[in-house]
Design a protein around this motif. Sequence first.
Motif, PDB file in Angstrom:
ATOM      1  N   ASN A 192       0.602  -1.241   0.072  1.00 34.93           N
ATOM      2  CA  ASN A 192      -0.019   0.055   0.138  1.00 34.93           C
ATOM      3  C   ASN A 192       0.796   1.080   0.022  1.00 34.93           C
ATOM      4  OD1 ASN A 192      -2.346  -1.529  -0.042  1.00 34.93           O
ATOM      5  ND2 ASN A 192      -2.444  -1.293   2.227  1.00 34.93           N
ATOM      6  N   ALA A 193       2.044   1.260   0.818  1.00 34.68           N
ATOM      7  CA  ALA A 193       3.000   2.317   0.976  1.00 34.68           C
ATOM      8  C   ALA A 193       3.804   2.358  -0.330  1.00 34.68           C
ATOM      9  CB  ALA A 193       3.657   2.008   1.884  1.00 34.68           C
ATOM     10  N   GLY A 194       3.669   1.386  -1.322  1.00 30.58           N
ATOM     11  CA  GLY A 194       4.760   1.246  -2.766  1.00 30.58           C
ATOM     12  C   GLY A 194       6.108   1.110  -2.270  1.00 30.58           C
ATOM     13  N   VAL A 195       6.414  -0.012  -0.931  1.00 27.22           N
ATOM     14  CA  VAL A 195       7.816  -0.135  -0.587  1.00 27.22           C
ATOM     15  C   VAL A 195       7.653  -1.457  -1.273  1.00 27.22           C
ATOM     16  CG1 VAL A 195       9.285  -0.719   1.196  1.00 27.22           C
ATOM     17  CG2 VAL A 195       7.739   1.332   1.234  1.00 27.22           C
ATOM     18  N   PRO A 196       8.905  -2.067  -1.955  1.00 27.73           N
ATOM     19  CA  PRO A 196       8.940  -3.428  -2.506  1.00 27.73           C
ATOM     20  C   PRO A 196       9.290  -4.313  -1.479  1.00 27.73           C
ATOM     21  CG  PRO A 196      10.502  -1.654  -3.753  1.00 27.73           C
ATOM     22  CD  PRO A 196       9.884  -1.064  -2.463  1.00 27.73           C
ATOM     23  N   PHE A 197       8.671  -5.585  -1.555  1.00 26.40           N
ATOM     24  CA  PHE A 197       8.907  -6.440  -0.509  1.00 26.40           C
ATOM     25  C   PHE A 197      10.309  -7.095  -0.841  1.00 26.40           C
ATOM     26  CE2 PHE A 197       8.614 -11.130   0.163  1.00 26.40           C
ATOM     27  CZ  PHE A 197       8.461 -10.945   1.435  1.00 26.40           C
TER      28      PHE A 197
END
Length: 347
Positions: A213-218
Amino acid sequence: MPGRKRATLATVAETAGVSLPTVSKVLNGRADVAAETRTRVESALRELGYVPQNGRRTVAPSRVVDAVFDDLVSPYTLEVLRGVTDAGAELGIDVVVGRVPAAEPGGPLNPEDQWAQRLKSNDRSGLIVVTSELSLAQVESFENAGLPLVVIDPLNLPRAEVTSVGATNWSGGITATEHLLSLGHRRIAFAGGPLEASCSQARLHGYRAALENAGVPFDPDLVRHGEFDHPDGLAMGDHLLTLPEPPTAVFAANDATALGVLEAARRRGLRVPQDLSVVGFDDTMLARLGTPPLTVIRQPLHDMGRVAVRTLDKLITGDALDSHHVELATQLVVRESTGPAPDGGAR
């Protein structure tokens, strides 16, 4: 002054506003009586001092249930157990506490049947199992023995119809991760429980959903799994903090794991929260005793124990359940183990 007229079953029934057969069921310990009705009859028996024909004063026999745990000494267990025993006292249910029994080899029954038959022979009315893995065969053996079952915070659910009480693990995972994201952290690790534990998987999925949701890559390198204990938390912390790009924050799947991560940070000379932020899950006494005190996702452990007993009571008396699966809300509690990300979240 004339003596008090001897109470009869008829006067007990009239006082309680029930039928004679219902009074008889209560006196004989039958399970097919609603909890509210049973309470009225028991009150009438005491008020009238009912004495049966054998001359001994009687009270309705109490119901006895077993509550079994994998671990009897953890802070998690103590909080759940407090809720179980509180609700048992309120409902007139005696609770026998023990550990999940080991299989008994060499007997005429299958191991899963031995447990159910032992409970049945000891006149148990039902069973609460806490944070344990159950097999389908065990669940079916309880059902065949006529023993209602409620599972608290299950590691697995071998069948959809198994009645369970837990917490909102997925939303708790989201909330923990969003808290760290709001502080500027982008390298956020997850120190989880056993891979097979459904509660740990739900927390992991919440963690991943918040990152997405925050656009942070897993980053799979930032995810580790172990037991819900301090040694595995320490081992996971050691691994994560020696990565080429270590995390600036760790979301741990329970409090004991989080304290292990804190110890790993301390051994490396890292300051919490200046160099590393840590979030736990549960809010046991360990969280408040940590150095520093832990920011956590609070599970309502006491309420989970209470709801489990009340749910089991309904199963025993044959009352309808609103749902076979109850999830109580979790809550973020911010303490001193979390703070702004160092250097804007990058190392």
